[in-house]
Motif scaffolding. Structure first.
Motif, PDB file in Angstrom:
ATOM      1  N   VAL A 365       1.828   2.162  -8.673  1.00  0.00           N
ATOM      2  CA  VAL A 365       2.033   1.526  -7.373  1.00  0.00           C
ATOM      3  C   VAL A 365       1.913   0.018  -7.561  1.00  0.00           C
ATOM      4  O   VAL A 365       0.855  -0.484  -7.946  1.00  0.00           O
ATOM      5  CB  VAL A 365       1.011   2.022  -6.334  1.00  0.00           C
ATOM      6  CG1 VAL A 365       1.315   1.414  -4.973  1.00  0.00           C
ATOM      7  CG2 VAL A 365       1.008   3.544  -6.259  1.00  0.00           C
ATOM      8  N   TYR A 387       6.315   2.957  -7.439  1.00  0.00           N
ATOM      9  CA  TYR A 387       6.249   2.793  -5.985  1.00  0.00           C
ATOM     10  C   TYR A 387       6.011   1.324  -5.664  1.00  0.00           C
ATOM     11  O   TYR A 387       5.404   0.594  -6.449  1.00  0.00           O
ATOM     12  CB  TYR A 387       5.106   3.624  -5.391  1.00  0.00           C
ATOM     13  CG  TYR A 387       5.267   5.120  -5.548  1.00  0.00           C
ATOM     14  CD1 TYR A 387       5.663   5.915  -4.474  1.00  0.00           C
ATOM     15  CD2 TYR A 387       5.019   5.747  -6.770  1.00  0.00           C
ATOM     16  CE1 TYR A 387       5.812   7.295  -4.599  1.00  0.00           C
ATOM     17  CE2 TYR A 387       5.166   7.120  -6.918  1.00  0.00           C
ATOM     18  CZ  TYR A 387       5.554   7.883  -5.832  1.00  0.00           C
ATOM     19  OH  TYR A 387       5.695   9.248  -5.976  1.00  0.00           O
ATOM     20  N   ALA A 398       0.086   4.806  -0.610  1.00  0.00           N
ATOM     21  CA  ALA A 398       1.151   5.303  -1.492  1.00  0.00           C
ATOM     22  C   ALA A 398       0.578   6.144  -2.632  1.00  0.00           C
ATOM     23  O   ALA A 398       1.156   7.164  -3.020  1.00  0.00           O
ATOM     24  CB  ALA A 398       1.944   4.120  -2.060  1.00  0.00           C
ATOM     25  N   ALA A 402       1.410  10.040  -3.443  1.00  0.00           N
ATOM     26  CA  ALA A 402       1.988  10.414  -4.733  1.00  0.00           C
ATOM     27  C   ALA A 402       1.197  11.538  -5.403  1.00  0.00           C
ATOM     28  O   ALA A 402       1.770  12.421  -6.051  1.00  0.00           O
ATOM     29  CB  ALA A 402       2.046   9.195  -5.650  1.00  0.00           C
TER      30      ALA A 402
END
Length: 450
Positions: A365, A387, A398, A402
Motif C-alpha cells: 500500500v 494499492y 486498504a 487486502a
C-alpha cells in the motif's frame, strides 16, 4: 568548542526542540547572567518565554544578517549546516556550534563509544548500554537516541554510549571508539548530495582513536581501511551471524533467535554491540545471554498485537527503502500487507522495486507524498498487489481490505513522516490508533545513566 569560548560573547541559540532547550539550560548553568537570544518558531515562542524568561526570544527564522550579528550560534542538529544564510554568516565571522560539540569539548577524558549509521545506530547504541550494564558497568546512553548530551553534562559515568546522527558526526572529538553500523542513502535534503552525506557520516572515523565498521558493506569498509585503529564485525573472523548463530570466529556463542529484537539485521546489530564490549576490554561472551532480555525500541518492528484477526507491526522509524526491505524480511512467509510512503526526500526506490519483482508481499500500500511515485515504479515493474492511498488512514483501510482478516499489517514506510506528521513517533502512535490499539506512550528504555 568549550563554554569559556562563549563567555562575554554575543550568543544565540537557533532552535527550540529538546536540543535547543538543553542548550539554553546549560548556558544558564555555565554562564549565568550572560545575555542570550533564541530564534524559534511562532508556535514555540510563548513556551520559550515562560521557560526562559531572561532569554531574548525572537519568533522568526533568522537570515544571514541576523545570524551575523552574533559571534557564536548554538544550532540544533536538524538545521542544515549547508543553509545559504548560515554559510553567509560564517563567512562574516559567526561561529556555529552545537550541544554535542560543547559536550565533547568539555569531556575530553570521558570513555566514549560514539555510534552512527544509516540504520541500526539506535538499536546498537541501546544494546551496548544494556550489555555493559549487565556486566555492572555504570553506563550513560544519550545523544540522538533521545536525550541531548547537555542534559547530562554534569553527570559522571564509566562508559558513555553516544548515538550520533549524520548531522552530528562532525561535532565529535576525542572519541575512544567510533562505530558505523551501515551506510546507505539518506537525509539528502540536509546534506544536499549523497556524496556529502557519506563524507559527513564518516567524519566520525577521523574523530575516533579506534573504529568498528560493518564488514558486510564494501563501500564502508573501503573508506575505513586506512584507519590505524580499524576493527570490523560481520566477517567470519570476528563477531558475525551464520547458520542461525551469533559467532565469534568459529565459536558458536548464542543463537540468533535469542536476540529480543527480531530479524537478521538486529542479530548483526548485536554482533556490533558484542564487538564493542570486547574492544573496550569487557567480557562480551559473559554479556551475550543478556541479549534475550533487551527491550526493543518503540516504533522499530514493534508488535502491537492482534486485532480484527490481523497482526499489526509498527516500524514507523523506517525512513529508507532499504529499511523497509529489512523489515519485510523478518516476516518470513507470513501473509503481509506492507504500508510504504511518506515525505519525499528523493531517495532511490529502485533496489526496493527490484526486490519486489520476486519477493512481493500480499499487498503493498503506497501512501503519502511519495506514494504515487513508488506505486508507479512498482506497477511499471509488473509487481502485483499494489494499492494506492492518499494518507495513513486510507492506507490502513486498504491493508485491511487486502488481507480480509488474515495476515499481518506492517507499517514500514521507508520515508520520513513530515508530509503528515510531526515525527515518526506521532506516525507510529496514529498507526496504533487506526489498528484499534491505544496509542503507545512507550519510550526508549535505559536513557541516561545506570
Amino acid at each position: 568548542m568549550r563554554w569559556a569560548e562563549l563567555r562575554d560573547k554575543r550568543v544565540a541559540v537557533w532552535g527550540f526542540g529538546r536540543e535547543g532547550r538543553a542548550a539554553l539550560a546549560a548556558l544558564a548553568r555555565h554562564l549565568p547572567g550572560q545575555p542570550v537570544t533564541l530564534f524559534c518558531s511562532t508556535s514555540e515562542a510563548e513556551a520559550a518565554r515562560a521557560a526562559f524568561p531572561s532569554v531574548d526570544v525572537r519568533d522568526v527564522t533568522p537570515d544571514a544578517h541576523a545570524l551575523a550579528a552574533y559571534q557564536v550560534v548554538v544550532k540544533s542538529p536538524g538545521i542544515s549546516a549547508y543553509k545559504p544564510e548560515l554559510l553567509d554568516a560564517q563567512v562574516r565571522g559567526t561561529r556555529f556550534t552545537s550541544g554535542s560539540a560543547l559536550w565533547f569539548g568539555e569531556h575530553v577524558d570521558a570513555r566514549t563509544v560514539a555510534v552512527t549509521g544509516t540504520k541500526g545506530k539506535s538499536t546498537t547504541s541501546a544494546l551496548i548500554a544494556h550489555l555493559a550494564r549487565f556486566l555492572g558497568v555504570r553506563t550513560a546512553l544519550a545523544g540522538n537516541i533521545g536525550m541531548p548530551m547537555l542534559e547530562l553534562d554534569d553527570a559522571s559515568a564509566d562508559l558513555w554510549v553516544i548515538e550520533l546522527s549524520s548531522f552530528q558526526t562532525g561535532e565529535a572529538m576525542g572519541v575512544h571508539l567510533g562505530v558505523v553500523t551501515s551506510l546507505y542513502e539518506e537525509h539528502l535534503d540536509w546534506h544536499g548530495t549523497r556524496e556529502r552525506y557519506v563524507d559527513d557520516k564518516l567524519k566520525l572515523l577521523s574523530a575516533s582513536a579506534q573504529v568498528l565498521v560493518n564488514a558486510t558493506q564494501p563501500l564502508l569498509l573501503t573508506r575505513a581501511l586506512d584507519h590505524p585503529g580499524l576493527h570490523t564485525f560481520g566477517d567470519a573472523s570476528g563477531w558475525h551471524v551464520a547458520d542461525g548463530w551469533i559467532r565469534r570466529g568459529d565459536e558458536q556463542v548464542i543463537e540468533a533467535a535469542r536476540v529480543a529484537a527480531p530479524g537478521l539485521h538486529n542479530a548483526l546489530n548485536a554482533c556490533a554491540a558484542l564487538a564493542v564490549l570486547e574492544i573496550m576490554g569487557l567480557d562480551a561472551r559473559a554479556a551475550a545471554p543478556a541479549l534475550s532480555t533487551f527491550v526493543p525500541l518503540p516504533h522499530r518492528l514493534q508488535p502491537l498485537g492482534t486485532h480484527d484477526g490481523l497482526d499489526w507491526i509498527n516500524d514507523s522509524i523506517s525512513t529508507t527503502p532499504l529499511a523497509s526491505l529489512a523489515a519485510l524480511e523478518t516476516m518470513g512467509g507470513k501473509r503481509t500487507a506492507l504500508i510504504v510512503g511518506g515525505h519525499d526526500r528523493g531517495l532511490d526506490w529502485v533496489p526496493f522495486v527490484e526486490a519486489m519483482r520476486t519477493a512481493a508481499p500480499e499487498a503493498i500500500v503506497c501512501q503519502g507524498a511519495n506514494g504515487p511515485r513508488i506505486a508507479d515504479a512498482l506497477e511499471e515493474a509488473g509487481v502485483p498487489g499494489v494499492y494506492r492511498a492518499t494518507d495513513l488512514p486510507a492506507a490502513v483501510a486498504a491493508a485491511r481490505a487486502a488481507l480480509a482478516g488474515q495476515g499481518c499489517v506492517l507499517l514500514s514506510p521507508g520515508a520520513p513522516s513530515f508530509d503528515q506528521f510531526h515525527d515518526y513517533t506521532e506516525r507510529g502512535k496514529r498507526f496504533a490508533e487506526l489498528a484499534g490499539f491505544q496509542a503507545s506512550t512507550a519510550s526508549i528504555q535505559g536513557l541516561g545513566i545506570a
